[in-house]
Write an enzyme that holds these catalytic residues in place. Structure first.
Site, PDB file in Angstrom:
ATOM      1  N   SER A 110       0.837  -1.200   0.000  1.00  0.00           N
ATOM      2  CA  SER A 110       0.000   0.000   0.000  1.00  0.00           C
ATOM      3  C   SER A 110       0.879   1.261   0.000  1.00  0.00           C
ATOM      4  O   SER A 110       1.642   1.460  -0.932  1.00  0.00           O
ATOM      5  CB  SER A 110      -0.962  -0.032   1.197  1.00  0.00           C
ATOM      6  OG  SER A 110      -1.960   0.945   1.066  1.00  0.00           O
ATOM      7  N   ASP A 217     -10.218  -4.592  -4.232  1.00  0.00           N
ATOM      8  CA  ASP A 217      -9.605  -3.691  -3.255  1.00  0.00           C
ATOM      9  C   ASP A 217     -10.439  -2.417  -3.166  1.00  0.00           C
ATOM     10  O   ASP A 217     -10.537  -1.673  -4.147  1.00  0.00           O
ATOM     11  CB  ASP A 217      -8.180  -3.373  -3.711  1.00  0.00           C
ATOM     12  CG  ASP A 217      -7.390  -2.567  -2.701  1.00  0.00           C
ATOM     13  OD1 ASP A 217      -8.009  -1.881  -1.856  1.00  0.00           O
ATOM     14  OD2 ASP A 217      -6.154  -2.607  -2.763  1.00  0.00           O
ATOM     15  N   HIS A 247      -7.809  -5.473  -0.174  1.00  0.00           N
ATOM     16  CA  HIS A 247      -6.656  -4.596  -0.015  1.00  0.00           C
ATOM     17  C   HIS A 247      -5.543  -5.250   0.789  1.00  0.00           C
ATOM     18  O   HIS A 247      -4.366  -5.064   0.494  1.00  0.00           O
ATOM     19  CB  HIS A 247      -7.075  -3.285   0.654  1.00  0.00           C
ATOM     20  CG  HIS A 247      -5.947  -2.292   0.762  1.00  0.00           C
ATOM     21  ND1 HIS A 247      -5.282  -1.804  -0.350  1.00  0.00           N
ATOM     22  CD2 HIS A 247      -5.349  -1.715   1.841  1.00  0.00           C
ATOM     23  CE1 HIS A 247      -4.333  -0.960   0.050  1.00  0.00           C
ATOM     24  NE2 HIS A 247      -4.356  -0.897   1.359  1.00  0.00           N
TER      25      HIS A 247
END
Length: 266
Positions: A110, A217, A247
């Site tokens: 991320s 996600d 995610h």
């Protein structure tokens, strides 16, 4: 989690000078290369499932590995609300330079994907110096979120949220992660993040890149990963789209894919 990983105590280093020193927690494992260097996500820490699984894998294969917490995260000092992309990048560079030697695989999740790309750029600059002791073997990016402060936050915030950030300096964003407590999105985070945007031009990291992205996600849409691939050189960049992936990508099958990508580069 193996006992040896669970019992490994962190080492602490000081990063920053003057009014902004931070005490950064690091867990480093000696071993052969290419080493693994973990860069976590926004509001995550180095004791998460993916980071621990990678460290366990490194231990089982005799590989070096390094993971750490940004300031305001996990076991590191500092206030999360003081954090910016530049501040966390400074910490990433400091940990990399102090704990890494030889070729390294940067693994970013991320926000850590953004950090990995920025760190790769910094490493390439430093490799031009004769005393550089570490180099890049490759990048493994998990639901990478480059430019997220601008593209995924600011541009999507409603007008009232933008006004609150501009007038009060922060907005408490509701969270579905961790303990569910809201966390501050500061004006400084948004404005300083604009100094580090990558998606507007080519990103030449000079090494293989593997990207794993969940199609389901809700935080970093798959289109964001596609936009990133268009900015990377065409050679040796592989994007894996996981149709039922979210995610986190922390399920056993997701972690197996991540480890396979790391092993392929190593």
């Amino acid at each position: 989690m193996t006992n040896s990983t669970a019992n490994q105590a962190p080492t602490f280093i000081d990063v920053g000078e003057g009014a902004s020193p931070r005490r950064i927690a690091v867990r480093a494992r000696a071993g052969k290369g290419p080493g693994l260097f973990w860069l976590g996500g926004f509001k995550s820490d180095m004791q998460g499932a993916k980071a621990v699984a990678l460290d366990d894998w490194a231990m089982a294969h005799g590989r070096a590995s390094v993971r750490f917490d940004y300031s305001g995260h996990g076991e590191s000092g500092g206030d999360f609300a003081d954090g910016t992309i530049g501040r966390w990048l400074e910490e990433s560079v400091a940990v990399f330079e102090q704990f890494c030697a030889g070729p390294q695989v940067l693994i970013g999740s991320s926000m850590g994907g953004w950090m990995a790309l920025l760190l790769a750029r910094e490493i390439r600059k430093r490799q031009e110096k004769p005393r550089a002791k570490a180099s890049l073997a490759g990048l493994v990016l998990i639901a990478p979120a480059p430019d997220f402060t601008e593209e995924l936050m600011w541009k999507n915030f409603p007008a009232d949220v933008k006004k609150e950030i501009e007038t009060t300096g922060l907005w408490l964003r509701p969270s579905e992660y961790g303990d569910g407590s809201p966390y501050p999105i500061t004006r400084n985070l948004i404005e300083e993040g604009r100094n580090h945007l990558l998606l507007g031009s080519a990103i030449d990291v000079g090494c293989p890149v593997r990207i794993l992205q969940g199609a389901k996600d809700p935080d970093v849409p798959w289109q964001h990963a596609f936009a990133l691939t268009h900015r990377l050189p065409a050679d040796d960049v592989v994007l894996t789209l996981i149709q039922d992936g979210d995610h986190r990508l922390s399920r056993p099958q997701d972690i197996s894919r991540i480890l396979a990508a790391v092993a392929e580069i190593g």
